[in-house]
Design a protein around this motif. Sequence first.
Motif, PDB file in Angstrom:
ATOM      1  N   GLY A 204       0.982  47.092 -45.031  1.00 35.75           N
ATOM      2  CA  GLY A 204       2.444  46.992 -44.794  1.00 35.75           C
ATOM      3  C   GLY A 204       3.284  47.443 -43.601  1.00 35.75           C
ATOM      4  O   GLY A 204       4.385  47.455 -43.549  1.00 35.75           O
ATOM      5  N   LYS A 205       2.086  47.564 -42.643  1.00 36.43           N
ATOM      6  CA  LYS A 205       2.810  48.175 -41.272  1.00 36.43           C
ATOM      7  C   LYS A 205       2.637  47.011 -40.162  1.00 36.43           C
ATOM      8  O   LYS A 205       1.752  46.325 -40.308  1.00 36.43           O
ATOM      9  N   TYR A 206       3.500  47.095 -39.240  1.00 33.55           N
ATOM     10  CA  TYR A 206       3.520  45.933 -38.328  1.00 33.55           C
ATOM     11  C   TYR A 206       3.708  46.625 -36.885  1.00 33.55           C
ATOM     12  O   TYR A 206       4.611  47.600 -36.927  1.00 33.55           O
ATOM     13  N   HIS A 207       3.615  45.895 -35.977  1.00 33.49           N
ATOM     14  CA  HIS A 207       3.866  46.372 -34.553  1.00 33.49           C
ATOM     15  C   HIS A 207       5.018  45.543 -34.068  1.00 33.49           C
ATOM     16  O   HIS A 207       4.994  43.927 -34.313  1.00 33.49           O
ATOM     17  N   ALA A 208       6.060  45.971 -33.569  1.00 30.90           N
ATOM     18  CA  ALA A 208       7.408  45.200 -33.262  1.00 30.90           C
ATOM     19  C   ALA A 208       7.520  45.023 -31.787  1.00 30.90           C
ATOM     20  O   ALA A 208       7.463  46.279 -31.303  1.00 30.90           O
ATOM     21  N   ASP A 209       7.811  43.771 -31.235  1.00 30.53           N
ATOM     22  CA  ASP A 209       8.349  43.803 -30.025  1.00 30.53           C
ATOM     23  C   ASP A 209       9.633  43.671 -29.915  1.00 30.53           C
ATOM     24  O   ASP A 209      10.395  42.644 -30.098  1.00 30.53           O
ATOM     25  N   LEU A 210      10.372  44.825 -29.575  1.00 30.99           N
ATOM     26  CA  LEU A 210      11.730  45.090 -29.551  1.00 30.99           C
ATOM     27  C   LEU A 210      12.496  44.152 -28.357  1.00 30.99           C
ATOM     28  O   LEU A 210      13.502  43.666 -28.795  1.00 30.99           O
ATOM     29  N   ALA A 211      11.689  44.165 -27.288  1.00 27.95           N
ATOM     30  CA  ALA A 211      12.424  43.219 -26.193  1.00 27.95           C
ATOM     31  C   ALA A 211      12.437  41.853 -26.534  1.00 27.95           C
ATOM     32  O   ALA A 211      13.160  40.960 -26.449  1.00 27.95           O
ATOM     33  N   ALA A 212      11.221  41.328 -27.166  1.00 25.56           N
ATOM     34  CA  ALA A 212      10.995  39.816 -27.560  1.00 25.56           C
ATOM     35  C   ALA A 212      12.028  39.594 -28.660  1.00 25.56           C
ATOM     36  O   ALA A 212      12.548  38.525 -28.666  1.00 25.56           O
ATOM     37  N   LEU A 213      12.323  40.444 -29.434  1.00 22.67           N
ATOM     38  CA  LEU A 213      13.428  40.384 -30.707  1.00 22.67           C
ATOM     39  C   LEU A 213      14.793  40.262 -29.857  1.00 22.67           C
ATOM     40  O   LEU A 213      15.604  39.244 -30.231  1.00 22.67           O
ATOM     41  N   ALA A 214      15.050  41.084 -28.921  1.00 26.28           N
ATOM     42  CA  ALA A 214      16.280  41.019 -28.284  1.00 26.28           C
ATOM     43  C   ALA A 214      16.251  39.662 -27.578  1.00 26.28           C
ATOM     44  O   ALA A 214      17.434  38.896 -27.464  1.00 26.28           O
ATOM     45  N   ARG A 215      15.540  39.254 -26.882  1.00 27.17           N
ATOM     46  CA  ARG A 215      15.420  38.075 -26.205  1.00 27.17           C
ATOM     47  C   ARG A 215      15.428  36.693 -26.950  1.00 27.17           C
ATOM     48  O   ARG A 215      16.473  35.757 -26.644  1.00 27.17           O
ATOM     49  N   ARG A 216      15.064  36.867 -28.199  1.00 27.67           N
ATOM     50  CA  ARG A 216      15.247  35.712 -28.992  1.00 27.67           C
ATOM     51  C   ARG A 216      16.713  35.678 -29.570  1.00 27.67           C
ATOM     52  O   ARG A 216      17.206  34.711 -29.858  1.00 27.67           O
ATOM     53  N   ARG A 217      17.339  36.800 -29.901  1.00 31.10           N
ATOM     54  CA  ARG A 217      18.735  37.027 -30.390  1.00 31.10           C
ATOM     55  C   ARG A 217      19.429  36.354 -29.276  1.00 31.10           C
ATOM     56  O   ARG A 217      20.534  35.482 -29.560  1.00 31.10           O
ATOM     57  N   LEU A 218      19.324  36.828 -28.116  1.00 28.11           N
ATOM     58  CA  LEU A 218      20.143  36.125 -27.100  1.00 28.11           C
ATOM     59  C   LEU A 218      20.050  34.726 -26.784  1.00 28.11           C
ATOM     60  O   LEU A 218      21.003  33.938 -26.572  1.00 28.11           O
ATOM     61  N   ALA A 219      18.927  34.283 -26.762  1.00 32.24           N
ATOM     62  CA  ALA A 219      18.290  32.817 -26.938  1.00 32.24           C
ATOM     63  C   ALA A 219      19.211  31.990 -27.905  1.00 32.24           C
ATOM     64  O   ALA A 219      19.746  30.981 -27.567  1.00 32.24           O
ATOM     65  N   ALA A 220      19.102  32.752 -28.965  1.00 38.70           N
ATOM     66  CA  ALA A 220      19.787  31.955 -30.184  1.00 38.70           C
ATOM     67  C   ALA A 220      21.300  31.919 -29.843  1.00 38.70           C
ATOM     68  O   ALA A 220      22.023  31.010 -30.450  1.00 38.70           O
ATOM     69  N   ALA A 221      21.805  32.965 -29.241  1.00 42.22           N
ATOM     70  CA  ALA A 221      23.220  32.849 -29.061  1.00 42.22           C
ATOM     71  C   ALA A 221      23.894  32.222 -27.645  1.00 42.22           C
ATOM     72  O   ALA A 221      25.103  31.848 -27.434  1.00 42.22           O
ATOM     73  N   GLY A 222      22.927  31.409 -27.233  1.00 39.97           N
ATOM     74  CA  GLY A 222      23.111  30.644 -26.163  1.00 39.97           C
ATOM     75  C   GLY A 222      22.963  30.791 -24.811  1.00 39.97           C
ATOM     76  O   GLY A 222      22.972  30.247 -23.725  1.00 39.97           O
ATOM     77  N   LEU A 223      22.250  32.546 -24.601  1.00 40.48           N
ATOM     78  CA  LEU A 223      21.752  32.650 -23.308  1.00 40.48           C
ATOM     79  C   LEU A 223      20.489  32.186 -22.723  1.00 40.48           C
ATOM     80  O   LEU A 223      19.551  32.196 -23.482  1.00 40.48           O
ATOM     81  N   SER A 224      20.539  31.477 -21.546  1.00 40.43           N
ATOM     82  CA  SER A 224      19.085  31.208 -20.936  1.00 40.43           C
ATOM     83  C   SER A 224      18.904  32.171 -19.603  1.00 40.43           C
ATOM     84  O   SER A 224      17.608  31.972 -19.423  1.00 40.43           O
ATOM     85  N   ARG A 225      19.647  32.892 -19.283  1.00 40.98           N
ATOM     86  CA  ARG A 225      19.321  33.600 -18.025  1.00 40.98           C
ATOM     87  C   ARG A 225      19.134  35.095 -18.572  1.00 40.98           C
ATOM     88  O   ARG A 225      20.251  35.975 -18.769  1.00 40.98           O
TER      89      ARG A 225
END
Length: 268
Positions: A204-225
């Motif tokens: 039930g445990k995971y290693h989470a990549d916080l920076a990658a999750l943030a990059r994913r959220r920013l990309a979904a919002a339309g940021l490419s840079r």
Amino acid sequence: MSHDWIIPDWPAPACVQALCSTRSGGVSAAPWDRCNLGDHVGDAPGAVRANRARFAEVLQGRRGDVRPVFLRQVHGTRVLAIDRGTPDGTEADGCTSTTAGVACTVMVADCLPVLLTDRTGTRVAAAHAGWRGLAAGVLEAALQCFWPLAQDGEAPPAIKSEVIAWLGPCIGKAAFEVGGDVFAAFTRADPGAAICFAASGREGKYHADLAALARRRLAAAGLSRVHGNDGSERWCTVANPARFFSHRRDASRLGASGRMAASIWRLG
């Protein structure tokens, strides 16, 4: 500078300055040694005042009269418009300003600091992105400061392309073990976010990549840079104890952890 603070390497306009402190350069005693900027972690108030004064001096030394505004962060999504009259300790997890010399500032010790500006430098913003705030939408709330919403709730792509982001140091994937609640918080609305998690070997445990999750959220919002933290070990707060504070690493072992700060501001 006589310390190893981070000057973001990103294509911000010349009228925008940014800086991220580390644990070096201050006067606090252990376990807050040395440049603790948090006034809520048990450190001597006089030491915190001295460290904050030093932080402000360094900001001012990088051109102009600059005042960092320190928030009271609660892992929420409120993004506050600030000016020179905004008092320290105002509750929010992000801030934005168009006023020259007002440094949007967030404090971190494992959570991810995200700095934002636009191509012309007319506005700056900073967001405190721990997993709770990130999942709840603090980055999206910060981005709303940069673009007017169209009738359908979306900004034109041309406007979104004007905004750039820089990610600072945070807890790295190898050190960030989380439970199924964190996995669900991100994958419930975005199943593809599962790519940012890996089984830790404990049920039930995971290693989470916080920076990658943030990059994913920013990309979904339309940021490419998006610049800065790429998930490598040199950005990990836990893995670099000589340079970074880490609540997860130090709070249970030493009883407390200091706080670093990331600031962004416009020149006059």
